[in-house]
Design an enzyme around this catalytic site. Structure first.
Site, mmCIF file in Angstrom:
data_model
loop_
_atom_site.group_PDB
_atom_site.id
_atom_site.type_symbol
_atom_site.label_atom_id
_atom_site.label_comp_id
_atom_site.label_asym_id
_atom_site.label_seq_id
_atom_site.Cartn_x
_atom_site.Cartn_y
_atom_site.Cartn_z
ATOM 1 N N GLU A 67 -4.936 -4.877 10.743
ATOM 2 C CA GLU A 67 -4.163 -3.659 10.596
ATOM 3 C C GLU A 67 -4.604 -3.081 11.998
ATOM 4 O O GLU A 67 -5.367 -2.132 12.182
ATOM 5 C CB GLU A 67 -4.365 -2.888 9.454
ATOM 6 C CG GLU A 67 -3.859 -3.584 8.335
ATOM 7 C CD GLU A 67 -3.321 -2.391 7.370
ATOM 8 O OE1 GLU A 67 -2.209 -2.746 6.556
ATOM 9 O OE2 GLU A 67 -4.214 -1.289 7.100
ATOM 10 N N GLY B 235 2.640 2.140 10.652
ATOM 11 C CA GLY B 235 3.744 3.633 10.432
ATOM 12 C C GLY B 235 4.389 3.836 11.766
ATOM 13 O O GLY B 235 5.062 5.132 11.875
ATOM 14 N N LYS C 226 0.132 4.284 -0.327
ATOM 15 C CA LYS C 226 -0.420 5.569 0.290
ATOM 16 C C LYS C 226 -0.395 6.685 -0.588
ATOM 17 O O LYS C 226 -0.414 6.518 -1.961
ATOM 18 C CB LYS C 226 0.096 5.544 1.770
ATOM 19 C CG LYS C 226 -0.106 4.281 2.579
ATOM 20 C CD LYS C 226 0.115 4.580 4.221
ATOM 21 C CE LYS C 226 -0.038 3.169 4.615
ATOM 22 N NZ LYS C 226 -0.098 3.184 6.164
ATOM 23 N N SER D 58 3.481 -2.159 10.284
ATOM 24 C CA SER D 58 5.182 -2.209 10.469
ATOM 25 C C SER D 58 5.730 -3.627 10.113
ATOM 26 O O SER D 58 6.690 -4.156 10.563
ATOM 27 C CB SER D 58 5.772 -1.970 11.726
ATOM 28 O OG SER D 58 5.145 -0.342 12.262
ATOM 29 N N ASN E 175 0.755 -1.117 -0.026
ATOM 30 C CA ASN E 175 -0.174 -0.008 0.105
ATOM 31 C C ASN E 175 0.923 1.120 -0.098
ATOM 32 O O ASN E 175 1.488 1.519 0.853
ATOM 33 C CB ASN E 175 -0.890 -0.184 1.412
ATOM 34 C CG ASN E 175 -1.649 1.101 1.549
ATOM 35 O OD1 ASN E 175 -1.858 2.138 0.425
ATOM 36 N ND2 ASN E 175 -2.255 1.234 2.492
ATOM 37 N N GLU F 250 -6.463 4.947 8.094
ATOM 38 C CA GLU F 250 -6.450 6.201 7.832
ATOM 39 C C GLU F 250 -7.687 6.858 7.217
ATOM 40 O O GLU F 250 -7.889 7.946 7.404
ATOM 41 C CB GLU F 250 -5.119 6.064 6.728
ATOM 42 C CG GLU F 250 -3.940 5.958 7.575
ATOM 43 C CD GLU F 250 -2.764 5.478 6.816
ATOM 44 O OE1 GLU F 250 -2.681 5.514 5.513
ATOM 45 O OE2 GLU F 250 -1.721 4.939 7.622
ATOM 46 N N HIS G 170 -9.502 1.382 5.202
ATOM 47 C CA HIS G 170 -8.190 1.333 5.831
ATOM 48 C C HIS G 170 -8.283 2.464 6.933
ATOM 49 O O HIS G 170 -9.235 3.278 6.958
ATOM 50 C CB HIS G 170 -7.239 2.165 4.769
ATOM 51 C CG HIS G 170 -5.634 1.944 5.218
ATOM 52 N ND1 HIS G 170 -5.211 2.960 6.115
ATOM 53 C CD2 HIS G 170 -4.838 1.117 5.120
ATOM 54 C CE1 HIS G 170 -3.984 2.377 6.528
ATOM 55 N NE2 HIS G 170 -3.754 1.391 5.873
HETATM 56 P P1 13P Z 1 3.377 0.335 7.631
HETATM 57 O O1 13P Z 1 3.635 -0.883 6.941
HETATM 58 O O2 13P Z 1 3.661 1.585 7.109
HETATM 59 O O3 13P Z 1 3.067 0.228 8.936
HETATM 60 O O4 13P Z 1 1.795 0.661 6.918
HETATM 61 C C1 13P Z 1 0.848 -0.582 7.062
HETATM 62 C C2 13P Z 1 -0.418 0.055 6.372
HETATM 63 O O5 13P Z 1 -1.120 0.720 6.600
HETATM 64 C C3 13P Z 1 -0.489 -1.090 5.201
HETATM 65 O O6 13P Z 1 -1.891 -0.800 4.736
#
Ligand code: 13P
Length: 255
Positions: A170, A176, A11, A212, A9, A100, A98
């Site tokens: 997740e 992150g 982003k 992560s 992903n 976010e 997601h």
């Molecule tokens: P990270 O791997 O940067 O923690 O992000 C995970 C994520 O949100 C994948 O959709």
């Protein structure tokens, strides 16, 4: 042989040219070229970089998908992206729900269920994200929260839709932060999700872990019985680290 689904992903990162370069580096790597057919690789660039990513992927055996779609087919929804456009340009998957988007756009489980429905009716496979916040985690409410998210999504979408989806666990506190769930923590929640899906007559779905994931922790995560792959954020933006995670899946698949 176990099947693994490794998704990146990206982003809000990569210009169209950078997306093409990153896809090119990944598809031409030994990791993808020599991966067993039991390892499925997918990448989720930002919407305006999708076309160049799809062109770069060419004939290679990788999937490209969107990071979000609207729940309606078309209409007066300024700035939104439709699932049918994603399918039309060559996407096979779309991420829905997601954390976010839940956090920044107030997306509810009901809406996420509607988005999953729209994705499937448009010919896309949705990756439905669930996961608890740090406060919920620390209060020991992880399974309660994840179970409620799944219930509300299932109520909105129905069994047939969920049965055609991929689930991504997740934990918000792991995204992150560099603080991934331990393999034991992730396996425990994945097993819970697996049982929940079985009980609701939507068995055999791939359940991905996200939060992560790195080349360092991927093998230990993939050794867990109920972890069927990863939804990778930061480590998917460099071809070396994403390919190392693909290698870990290839190894786990044949063990
Ligand atoms: P990270 O791997 O940067 O923690 O992000 C995970 C994520 O949100 C994948 O959709």
């Amino acid at each position: 042989m176990r099947t693994f689904f490794i998704a990146g992903n990206w982003k809000m990162n990569t210009l169209p040219g950078e997306a093409a370069q990153l896809v090119d580096a990944i598809v031409s790597s030994k990791s993808v070229q020599e991966a067993p057919s039991s390892v499925i690789v997918a990448m989720f660039p930002p919407h305006l970089s999708l076309t160049s990513a799809i062109e770069a992927a060419g004939k290679f055996r990788v999937s490209i998908g969107g990071q979000n779609c609207h729940h309606k087919e078309h209409g007066a929804y300024t700035g939104e992206i439709s699932a049918s456009v994603l399918a039309h340009i060559g996407c096979s998957h779309v991420i829905v729900g997601h954390s976010e988007r839940r956090r920044d756009h107030g997306e509810t489980n009901e809406l996420i269920g509607q988005k999953a429905t729209r994705a499937i009716t448009s010919g896309l496979i949705p990756i439905i994200c669930v996961g608890e916040t740090l406060a919920e985690h620390e209060a020991g409410r992880t399974k309660e929260v994840v179970g409620a998210q799944l219930s509300e999504i299932l109520n909105a979408a129905g069994k047939e839709i969920v049965a055609g989806s991929i689930i991504a666990y997740e934990p918000v506190w792991a995204i992150g932060t560099g603080r991934a769930a331990t393999p034991q923590q992730a396996q425990d929640v994945h097993q819970f999700i697996r049982h929940w899906l079985d009980e609701h007559q939507t068995p055999n779905l791939p359940i991905l872990y996200g939060g992560s994931v790195t080349p360092e922790n991927a093998s230990a995560l993939f050794a867990c019985e109920d972890i069927d792959g990863a939804l990778v954020g930061g480590a998917s933006l460099k071809h070396e680290s994403f390919c190392a995670i693909i290698d870990a899946a290839a190894k786990a698949s044949t063990q």
